[in-house]
Motif scaffolding. Structure first.
Motif, PDB file in Angstrom:
ATOM      1  N   SER A  31      -5.711  -1.427   4.383  1.00  0.00           N
ATOM      2  CA  SER A  31      -6.014  -1.582   3.336  1.00  0.00           C
ATOM      3  C   SER A  31      -4.127  -0.888   2.551  1.00  0.00           C
ATOM      4  CB  SER A  31      -7.137  -0.242   3.409  1.00  0.00           C
ATOM      5  OG  SER A  31      -6.519   1.394   3.536  1.00  0.00           O
ATOM      6  N   LEU A  32      -3.827  -0.358   3.250  1.00  0.00           N
ATOM      7  CA  LEU A  32      -2.035   0.066   2.509  1.00  0.00           C
ATOM      8  C   LEU A  32      -0.912  -0.367   2.847  1.00  0.00           C
ATOM      9  CD1 LEU A  32      -1.528   3.896   5.173  1.00  0.00           C
ATOM     10  CD2 LEU A  32      -2.715   3.419   2.606  1.00  0.00           C
ATOM     11  N   ASP A  33      -1.566  -2.280   2.822  1.00  0.00           N
ATOM     12  CA  ASP A  33      -1.251  -2.834   2.513  1.00  0.00           C
ATOM     13  C   ASP A  33      -0.828  -3.979   1.496  1.00  0.00           C
ATOM     14  OD1 ASP A  33       1.128  -3.029   4.729  1.00  0.00           O
ATOM     15  OD2 ASP A  33       0.057  -4.488   5.989  1.00  0.00           O
ATOM     16  N   ALA A  34      -2.596  -3.468   0.860  1.00  0.00           N
ATOM     17  CA  ALA A  34      -2.824  -3.972  -0.460  1.00  0.00           C
ATOM     18  C   ALA A  34      -2.834  -3.188  -1.677  1.00  0.00           C
ATOM     19  CB  ALA A  34      -4.578  -4.924  -0.150  1.00  0.00           C
ATOM     20  N   ILE A  35      -2.374  -2.075  -1.394  1.00  0.00           N
ATOM     21  CA  ILE A  35      -1.934  -0.504  -2.635  1.00  0.00           C
ATOM     22  C   ILE A  35      -1.224  -0.787  -2.882  1.00  0.00           C
ATOM     23  CG2 ILE A  35      -2.048   1.768  -3.402  1.00  0.00           C
ATOM     24  CD1 ILE A  35      -4.346   1.730  -0.728  1.00  0.00           C
ATOM     25  N   ALA A  36      -0.830  -1.102  -4.494  1.00  0.00           N
ATOM     26  CA  ALA A  36       0.282  -1.232  -4.940  1.00  0.00           C
ATOM     27  C   ALA A  36       0.341   0.340  -6.066  1.00  0.00           C
ATOM     28  CB  ALA A  36       0.563  -2.683  -5.629  1.00  0.00           C
ATOM     29  N   VAL A  37       1.898   0.793  -5.869  1.00  0.00           N
ATOM     30  CA  VAL A  37       2.434   1.865  -6.354  1.00  0.00           C
ATOM     31  C   VAL A  37       3.927   1.306  -7.112  1.00  0.00           C
ATOM     32  CG1 VAL A  37       1.008   3.795  -5.117  1.00  0.00           C
ATOM     33  CG2 VAL A  37       3.090   2.873  -4.043  1.00  0.00           C
ATOM     34  N   LYS A  47      11.390  -0.028 -13.033  1.00  0.00           N
ATOM     35  CA  LYS A  47      10.791  -0.029 -12.747  1.00  0.00           C
ATOM     36  C   LYS A  47      10.513  -0.746 -10.920  1.00  0.00           C
ATOM     37  CE  LYS A  47       7.658  -0.126 -16.589  1.00  0.00           C
ATOM     38  NZ  LYS A  47       6.831  -0.683 -17.690  1.00  0.00           N
ATOM     39  N   ALA A  48       9.721  -0.089  -9.841  1.00  0.00           N
ATOM     40  CA  ALA A  48      10.163  -0.305  -8.579  1.00  0.00           C
ATOM     41  C   ALA A  48       8.580  -0.359  -8.187  1.00  0.00           C
ATOM     42  CB  ALA A  48      10.450   0.225  -7.206  1.00  0.00           C
ATOM     43  N   THR A  49       7.930  -1.606  -7.179  1.00  0.00           N
ATOM     44  CA  THR A  49       6.662  -1.455  -6.795  1.00  0.00           C
ATOM     45  C   THR A  49       6.908  -1.982  -5.433  1.00  0.00           C
ATOM     46  OG1 THR A  49       6.015  -2.879  -8.742  1.00  0.00           O
ATOM     47  CG2 THR A  49       4.711  -3.270  -7.055  1.00  0.00           C
ATOM     48  N   ALA A  50       5.749  -0.979  -5.000  1.00  0.00           N
ATOM     49  CA  ALA A  50       5.929  -0.614  -3.302  1.00  0.00           C
ATOM     50  C   ALA A  50       4.210  -0.637  -2.766  1.00  0.00           C
ATOM     51  CB  ALA A  50       6.368   0.214  -2.620  1.00  0.00           C
ATOM     52  N   THR A  51       3.939  -0.858  -1.837  1.00  0.00           N
ATOM     53  CA  THR A  51       2.610  -1.214  -0.767  1.00  0.00           C
ATOM     54  C   THR A  51       2.798   0.207  -0.395  1.00  0.00           C
ATOM     55  OG1 THR A  51       3.423  -0.631   1.451  1.00  0.00           O
ATOM     56  CG2 THR A  51       2.825  -3.325  -0.018  1.00  0.00           C
ATOM     57  N   ALA A  52       1.464   1.028  -0.668  1.00  0.00           N
ATOM     58  CA  ALA A  52       1.151   2.095   0.297  1.00  0.00           C
ATOM     59  C   ALA A  52       1.442   2.795   1.154  1.00  0.00           C
ATOM     60  CB  ALA A  52       0.093   2.457  -0.032  1.00  0.00           C
ATOM     61  N   LYS A  53       2.343   1.372   1.613  1.00  0.00           N
ATOM     62  CA  LYS A  53       2.833   2.204   3.779  1.00  0.00           C
ATOM     63  C   LYS A  53       4.651   2.126   2.655  1.00  0.00           C
ATOM     64  CE  LYS A  53       0.942  -0.617   6.824  1.00  0.00           C
ATOM     65  NZ  LYS A  53       0.767  -1.993   8.009  1.00  0.00           N
ATOM     66  N   GLY A  54       4.738   1.737   1.518  1.00  0.00           N
ATOM     67  CA  GLY A  54       6.394   2.025   1.083  1.00  0.00           C
ATOM     68  C   GLY A  54       6.960   0.712   1.142  1.00  0.00           C
ATOM     69  N   ASP A  55       6.766  -0.596   1.813  1.00  0.00           N
ATOM     70  CA  ASP A  55       8.030  -1.776   1.272  1.00  0.00           C
ATOM     71  C   ASP A  55       7.636  -1.792  -0.037  1.00  0.00           C
ATOM     72  OD1 ASP A  55       8.027  -1.352   4.113  1.00  0.00           O
ATOM     73  OD2 ASP A  55       5.416  -2.696   4.382  1.00  0.00           O
ATOM     74  N   LEU A  56       9.191  -2.355  -0.333  1.00  0.00           N
ATOM     75  CA  LEU A  56       9.420  -2.806  -1.784  1.00  0.00           C
ATOM     76  C   LEU A  56       8.622  -4.057  -1.938  1.00  0.00           C
ATOM     77  CD1 LEU A  56      10.486  -1.990  -4.605  1.00  0.00           C
ATOM     78  CD2 LEU A  56      12.593  -2.539  -3.929  1.00  0.00           C
ATOM     79  N   THR A  57       8.703  -4.133  -2.918  1.00  0.00           N
ATOM     80  CA  THR A  57       7.998  -6.160  -3.134  1.00  0.00           C
ATOM     81  C   THR A  57       8.057  -6.004  -4.425  1.00  0.00           C
ATOM     82  OG1 THR A  57       5.597  -4.834  -4.162  1.00  0.00           O
ATOM     83  CG2 THR A  57       5.122  -4.829  -1.689  1.00  0.00           C
ATOM     84  N   GLY A  58       7.966  -5.635  -5.726  1.00  0.00           N
ATOM     85  CA  GLY A  58       9.042  -5.799  -6.546  1.00  0.00           C
ATOM     86  C   GLY A  58       9.705  -5.699  -7.598  1.00  0.00           C
ATOM     87  N   LEU A  59      10.757  -5.503  -8.330  1.00  0.00           N
ATOM     88  CA  LEU A  59      11.482  -4.446  -8.697  1.00  0.00           C
ATOM     89  C   LEU A  59      11.920  -5.630 -10.588  1.00  0.00           C
ATOM     90  CD1 LEU A  59      14.101  -2.533  -8.509  1.00  0.00           C
ATOM     91  CD2 LEU A  59      15.791  -3.745  -7.928  1.00  0.00           C
ATOM     92  N   LYS A  88       5.359   8.049  -4.168  1.00  0.00           N
ATOM     93  CA  LYS A  88       3.974   7.399  -4.634  1.00  0.00           C
ATOM     94  C   LYS A  88       3.244   7.105  -3.488  1.00  0.00           C
ATOM     95  CE  LYS A  88       4.458   7.273  -9.886  1.00  0.00           C
ATOM     96  NZ  LYS A  88       4.462   7.017 -10.658  1.00  0.00           N
ATOM     97  N   ALA A  89       4.275   6.327  -2.722  1.00  0.00           N
ATOM     98  CA  ALA A  89       3.537   5.368  -1.711  1.00  0.00           C
ATOM     99  C   ALA A  89       3.115   6.601  -0.603  1.00  0.00           C
ATOM    100  CB  ALA A  89       4.506   4.433  -0.867  1.00  0.00           C
ATOM    101  N   SER A  90       3.872   7.208  -0.654  1.00  0.00           N
ATOM    102  CA  SER A  90       3.904   8.502   1.093  1.00  0.00           C
ATOM    103  C   SER A  90       2.427   9.206   0.270  1.00  0.00           C
ATOM    104  CB  SER A  90       4.787   8.892   0.686  1.00  0.00           C
ATOM    105  OG  SER A  90       4.885  10.410   1.648  1.00  0.00           O
ATOM    106  N   GLU A  91       2.264   9.386  -1.193  1.00  0.00           N
ATOM    107  CA  GLU A  91       1.149  10.386  -1.261  1.00  0.00           C
ATOM    108  C   GLU A  91       0.206   9.590  -1.512  1.00  0.00           C
ATOM    109  OE1 GLU A  91       1.728  11.403  -5.486  1.00  0.00           O
ATOM    110  OE2 GLU A  91       3.663  12.475  -4.696  1.00  0.00           O
ATOM    111  N   ARG A  92       0.513   8.376  -1.778  1.00  0.00           N
ATOM    112  CA  ARG A  92      -0.724   7.389  -1.371  1.00  0.00           C
ATOM    113  C   ARG A  92      -1.713   7.511  -0.025  1.00  0.00           C
ATOM    114  NH1 ARG A  92      -3.524   4.164  -4.952  1.00  0.00           N
ATOM    115  NH2 ARG A  92      -5.605   3.308  -4.249  1.00  0.00           N
TER     116      ARG A  92
END
Length: 114
Positions: A31-37, A47-59, A88-92
């Motif tokens: 589920s952490l892969d599906a959560i975006a922060v 703005k940088a978007t990442a999964t809750a695992k911390g993988d950067l998915t967008g800029l 934020k990914a780490s917190e989530r």
């Protein structure tokens, strides 16, 4: 079912709980892969978007900051947004872990996996 087995009855219960926890941990990891922060810097200019695992998915960078003489400022803003998203990914991720430990009746500050 395990009466008369002494501590082995408790052991069977513990093993069942361990398997249940392992299953919930695997579900949480998926589920952490599906959560975006989204992390931001420069009042939302970067703005940088990442999964809750911390993988950067967008800029996302506002075009107004592209001025050749401000290259270092832009680089700093990008790094700040990425760091914000990772924080934020780490917190989530920790929040999701707390939910699992609470559901399992474990202490909230217990570090998992063991």
């Amino acid at each position: 079912m395990f009466k008369g087995l002494g501590n082995f009855g408790d052991m069977a219960g513990m093993m069942k709980k361990a398997k249940e926890m392992q299953s919930k941990m695997a579900e949480m990891q998926e589920s952490l892969d599906a959560i975006a922060v989204t992390g931001e810097s420069g009042a939302g200019l970067v703005k940088a978007t990442a999964t809750a695992k911390g993988d950067l998915t967008g800029l996302d960078i506002d075009p107004s900051i592209f001025k050749p003489d401000e290259k270092e400022v832009v680089e700093d803003l990008i790094l700040a947004a990425i760091k914000d998203a990772q924080a934020k990914a780490s917190e989530r991720s920790q929040e999701e872990m707390r939910k699992i430990t609470e559901e399992m009746g474990l202490p909230a500050d217990m570090k998992l996996p063991f």
